[in-house]
Motif scaffolding. Sequence first.
Motif, PDB file in Angstrom:
ATOM      1  N   LYS A 122     -35.229  15.566 114.066  1.00 23.06           N
ATOM      2  CA  LYS A 122     -34.138  15.495 115.042  1.00 23.06           C
ATOM      3  C   LYS A 122     -34.473  14.437 116.089  1.00 23.06           C
ATOM      4  O   LYS A 122     -35.576  13.895 116.069  1.00 23.06           O
ATOM      5  CB  LYS A 122     -33.915  16.837 115.739  1.00 23.06           C
ATOM      6  N   GLY A 123     -33.534  14.153 116.965  1.00 27.16           N
ATOM      7  CA  GLY A 123     -33.859  13.268 118.074  1.00 27.16           C
ATOM      8  C   GLY A 123     -32.986  12.036 118.148  1.00 27.16           C
ATOM      9  O   GLY A 123     -31.870  12.014 117.629  1.00 27.16           O
ATOM     10  N   ALA A 124     -33.492  11.006 118.806  1.00 24.41           N
ATOM     11  CA  ALA A 124     -32.713   9.801 119.093  1.00 24.41           C
ATOM     12  C   ALA A 124     -32.720   8.859 117.882  1.00 24.41           C
ATOM     13  O   ALA A 124     -33.412   7.836 117.870  1.00 24.41           O
ATOM     14  CB  ALA A 124     -33.286   9.115 120.329  1.00 24.41           C
ATOM     15  N   TYR A 125     -31.981   9.242 116.873  1.00 23.49           N
ATOM     16  CA  TYR A 125     -31.882   8.445 115.635  1.00 23.49           C
ATOM     17  C   TYR A 125     -30.398   8.297 115.298  1.00 23.49           C
ATOM     18  O   TYR A 125     -29.872   8.961 114.393  1.00 23.49           O
ATOM     19  CB  TYR A 125     -32.651   9.121 114.484  1.00 23.49           C
ATOM     20  N   THR A 126     -29.725   7.475 116.077  1.00 24.25           N
ATOM     21  CA  THR A 126     -28.268   7.356 115.987  1.00 24.25           C
ATOM     22  C   THR A 126     -27.800   7.137 114.552  1.00 24.25           C
ATOM     23  O   THR A 126     -28.317   6.264 113.850  1.00 24.25           O
ATOM     24  CB  THR A 126     -27.799   6.186 116.882  1.00 24.25           C
ATOM     25  N   GLY A 127     -26.855   7.966 114.154  1.00 22.01           N
ATOM     26  CA  GLY A 127     -26.250   7.798 112.834  1.00 22.01           C
ATOM     27  C   GLY A 127     -26.942   8.572 111.730  1.00 22.01           C
ATOM     28  O   GLY A 127     -26.454   8.620 110.608  1.00 22.01           O
ATOM     29  N   GLU A 128     -28.079   9.183 112.032  1.00 27.92           N
ATOM     30  CA  GLU A 128     -28.807   9.904 110.985  1.00 27.92           C
ATOM     31  C   GLU A 128     -28.321  11.360 110.861  1.00 27.92           C
ATOM     32  O   GLU A 128     -27.787  11.924 111.813  1.00 27.92           O
ATOM     33  CB  GLU A 128     -30.305   9.901 111.294  1.00 27.92           C
ATOM     34  N   VAL A 129     -28.516  11.943 109.706  1.00 29.08           N
ATOM     35  CA  VAL A 129     -28.147  13.339 109.459  1.00 29.08           C
ATOM     36  C   VAL A 129     -29.398  14.048 108.950  1.00 29.08           C
ATOM     37  O   VAL A 129     -29.969  13.665 107.918  1.00 29.08           O
ATOM     38  CB  VAL A 129     -27.000  13.423 108.423  1.00 29.08           C
ATOM     39  N   SER A 130     -29.832  15.057 109.685  1.00 26.97           N
ATOM     40  CA  SER A 130     -31.115  15.687 109.352  1.00 26.97           C
ATOM     41  C   SER A 130     -30.977  16.709 108.224  1.00 26.97           C
ATOM     42  O   SER A 130     -29.888  17.207 107.935  1.00 26.97           O
ATOM     43  CB  SER A 130     -31.673  16.395 110.595  1.00 26.97           C
ATOM     44  N   ALA A 131     -32.111  17.049 107.656  1.00 27.64           N
ATOM     45  CA  ALA A 131     -32.140  18.063 106.598  1.00 27.64           C
ATOM     46  C   ALA A 131     -31.642  19.406 107.141  1.00 27.64           C
ATOM     47  O   ALA A 131     -30.908  20.134 106.465  1.00 27.64           O
ATOM     48  CB  ALA A 131     -33.560  18.206 106.059  1.00 27.64           C
ATOM     49  N   GLU A 132     -32.001  19.715 108.386  1.00 27.18           N
ATOM     50  CA  GLU A 132     -31.547  20.975 108.989  1.00 27.18           C
ATOM     51  C   GLU A 132     -30.020  20.985 109.120  1.00 27.18           C
ATOM     52  O   GLU A 132     -29.368  22.006 108.863  1.00 27.18           O
ATOM     53  CB  GLU A 132     -32.204  21.169 110.364  1.00 27.18           C
ATOM     54  N   MET A 133     -29.457  19.847 109.524  1.00 25.91           N
ATOM     55  CA  MET A 133     -27.982  19.763 109.623  1.00 25.91           C
ATOM     56  C   MET A 133     -27.347  19.989 108.258  1.00 25.91           C
ATOM     57  O   MET A 133     -26.353  20.709 108.132  1.00 25.91           O
ATOM     58  CB  MET A 133     -27.566  18.378 110.139  1.00 25.91           C
ATOM     59  N   VAL A 134     -27.912  19.357 107.244  1.00 22.48           N
ATOM     60  CA  VAL A 134     -27.361  19.511 105.882  1.00 22.48           C
ATOM     61  C   VAL A 134     -27.399  20.986 105.491  1.00 22.48           C
ATOM     62  O   VAL A 134     -26.399  21.563 105.036  1.00 22.48           O
ATOM     63  CB  VAL A 134     -28.152  18.652 104.864  1.00 22.48           C
ATOM     64  N   LYS A 135     -28.552  21.611 105.714  1.00 24.28           N
ATOM     65  CA  LYS A 135     -28.696  23.021 105.336  1.00 24.28           C
ATOM     66  C   LYS A 135     -27.677  23.894 106.079  1.00 24.28           C
ATOM     67  O   LYS A 135     -27.106  24.825 105.512  1.00 24.28           O
ATOM     68  CB  LYS A 135     -30.130  23.486 105.643  1.00 24.28           C
TER      69      LYS A 135
END
Length: 252
Positions: free
Chosen positions: A73-86
């Motif tokens: 997580k964090g300041a990675y504009t435009g990224e989608v994390s594994a936790e978000m996907v789950k």
Amino acid sequence: MRQKIVAGNWKCNTNLQEGIELAKAVDTVVASKGADDVVVVLGTPFTHITKVVETVNTERIGVAAQNCAAEAKGAYTGEVSAEMVKSTGANYVILGHSERREYYGETSETLNKKLALALENKLTPIYCCGEALDIREAGTQNAFVKKQLDETIFKLSSDDFKKIAIAYEPIWAIGTGVTASSEQAQEIHAFIRGTIAEKFGNEIAEGTSILYGGSCKPSNAKELFANKDVDGGLIGGASMKAEDFIGIINGF
Ligand code: PEP
């Protein structure tokens, strides 16, 4: 556990409404004609996942992201994390597709971070590997694929390795209409299973699902899936039409 899996990869295709229509069509044909012993997965764009999860019978159809971030997580504009996907209800993630390696510079190092986060978040990675045409022509495809595996999924613990599926996808067959012959597919799938056995033992090797990807369609799925080391397919173009996709699922 070794399973028969047919996973669609929609890539960067369909707007949300088209994606929902496609998911509905796949859900309907899978409910009426899909072989019960085949795990069916839809790899949709991030924007569609939540709606596709709501649209299909998730007891019967799994949903995959086509990528996830290398950071939690964090300041990675435009990224989608594994936790978000789950958190959307998806349970798979395609990692290491050759298009991501080629166009987005995805390295083994990045993939190892993504694999760790996917597993931490209880997503099943469908890990892609496979060689380009020049490597196949030079006859060095086995060494090339072994190196990809050594640098990534062979670094996992055996407990984690048991949770992944592998997709062997020769780059020269992806989206080209040229399919690996049944013999070529069996040969390299057997090689991959052999290297897994050397690394993790026979039981784990026999328990690993190894899918084939590259211009798989209803007309060639049966022959490809008849091979003892081919456990299904990762399907691009032919996953965009429900009737073609079901034709492939019924290739088993
Ligand atoms: C893919 O990109 O994963 C793929 C297998 O594509 P296609 O089926 O279109 O060759």
